[in-house]
Design a protein around this motif. Structure first.
Motif, PDB file in Angstrom:
ATOM      1  N   LYS A  18     -11.117  28.948 -31.480  1.00 22.21           N
ATOM      2  CA  LYS A  18     -11.143  28.891 -32.930  1.00 22.21           C
ATOM      3  C   LYS A  18     -12.593  28.669 -33.347  1.00 22.21           C
ATOM      4  CE  LYS A  18      -9.262  26.426 -36.884  1.00 22.21           C
ATOM      5  NZ  LYS A  18      -8.375  25.339 -37.299  1.00 22.21           N
ATOM      6  N   VAL A  34     -15.231  29.896 -43.127  1.00 20.96           N
ATOM      7  CA  VAL A  34     -14.457  31.038 -42.646  1.00 20.96           C
ATOM      8  C   VAL A  34     -13.991  30.682 -41.248  1.00 20.96           C
ATOM      9  CG1 VAL A  34     -14.535  33.483 -42.081  1.00 20.96           C
ATOM     10  CG2 VAL A  34     -15.866  32.614 -44.002  1.00 20.96           C
ATOM     11  N   GLU A  35     -12.667  30.696 -41.036  1.00 21.70           N
ATOM     12  CA  GLU A  35     -12.092  30.352 -39.742  1.00 21.70           C
ATOM     13  C   GLU A  35     -11.452  31.576 -39.120  1.00 21.70           C
ATOM     14  OE1 GLU A  35      -9.428  27.066 -39.760  1.00 21.70           O
ATOM     15  OE2 GLU A  35     -10.577  25.997 -41.271  1.00 21.70           O
ATOM     16  N   SER A  36     -11.497  31.642 -37.790  1.00 22.19           N
ATOM     17  CA  SER A  36     -10.859  32.735 -37.079  1.00 22.19           C
ATOM     18  C   SER A  36     -10.501  32.275 -35.676  1.00 22.19           C
ATOM     19  CB  SER A  36     -11.799  33.937 -37.026  1.00 22.19           C
ATOM     20  OG  SER A  36     -11.169  35.012 -36.392  1.00 22.19           O
ATOM     21  N   MET A  38      -9.778  33.727 -31.941  1.00 19.82           N
ATOM     22  CA  MET A  38     -10.045  34.949 -31.190  1.00 19.82           C
ATOM     23  C   MET A  38     -10.260  34.640 -29.717  1.00 19.82           C
ATOM     24  SD  MET A  38     -13.896  35.206 -32.566  1.00 19.82           S
ATOM     25  CE  MET A  38     -13.397  34.467 -34.082  1.00 19.82           C
ATOM     26  N   ARG A  42     -15.418  37.252 -28.069  1.00 16.45           N
ATOM     27  CA  ARG A  42     -15.775  37.757 -29.401  1.00 16.45           C
ATOM     28  C   ARG A  42     -16.452  36.717 -30.291  1.00 16.45           C
ATOM     29  NH1 ARG A  42     -11.084  39.951 -32.326  1.00 16.45           N
ATOM     30  NH2 ARG A  42     -12.736  40.744 -33.647  1.00 16.45           N
ATOM     31  N   PHE A  46     -18.649  37.220 -33.868  1.00 23.23           N
ATOM     32  CA  PHE A  46     -18.157  36.663 -35.131  1.00 23.23           C
ATOM     33  C   PHE A  46     -19.209  35.797 -35.804  1.00 23.23           C
ATOM     34  CE2 PHE A  46     -16.144  32.944 -37.216  1.00 23.23           C
ATOM     35  CZ  PHE A  46     -15.511  33.587 -38.258  1.00 23.23           C
TER      36      PHE A  46
END
Length: 50
Positions: A18, A34-36, A38, A42, A46
């Protein structure tokens, strides 16, 4: 760009990361997060995007 944060999550056999990025709004000047979630490969991609 400001602070970056990365946490590693493990769910079963999948390894996920995360990533949280602080982005400054060009319109108001306020910062947003902004959270993602993956794969670890990657994360650098990001965090380098604007």
């Amino acid at each position: 760009m400001a602070k970056k944060s990365v946490a590693t999550l493990q769910t079963g056999s999948k390894r996920l990361t995360k990533a949280i990025k602080m982005v400054k709004s060009p319109k108001t000047g306020a910062y947003t997060f902004v959270e993602s979630i993956m794969s670890p490969e990657r994360v650098n991609e990001f965090l380098s995007k604007k």
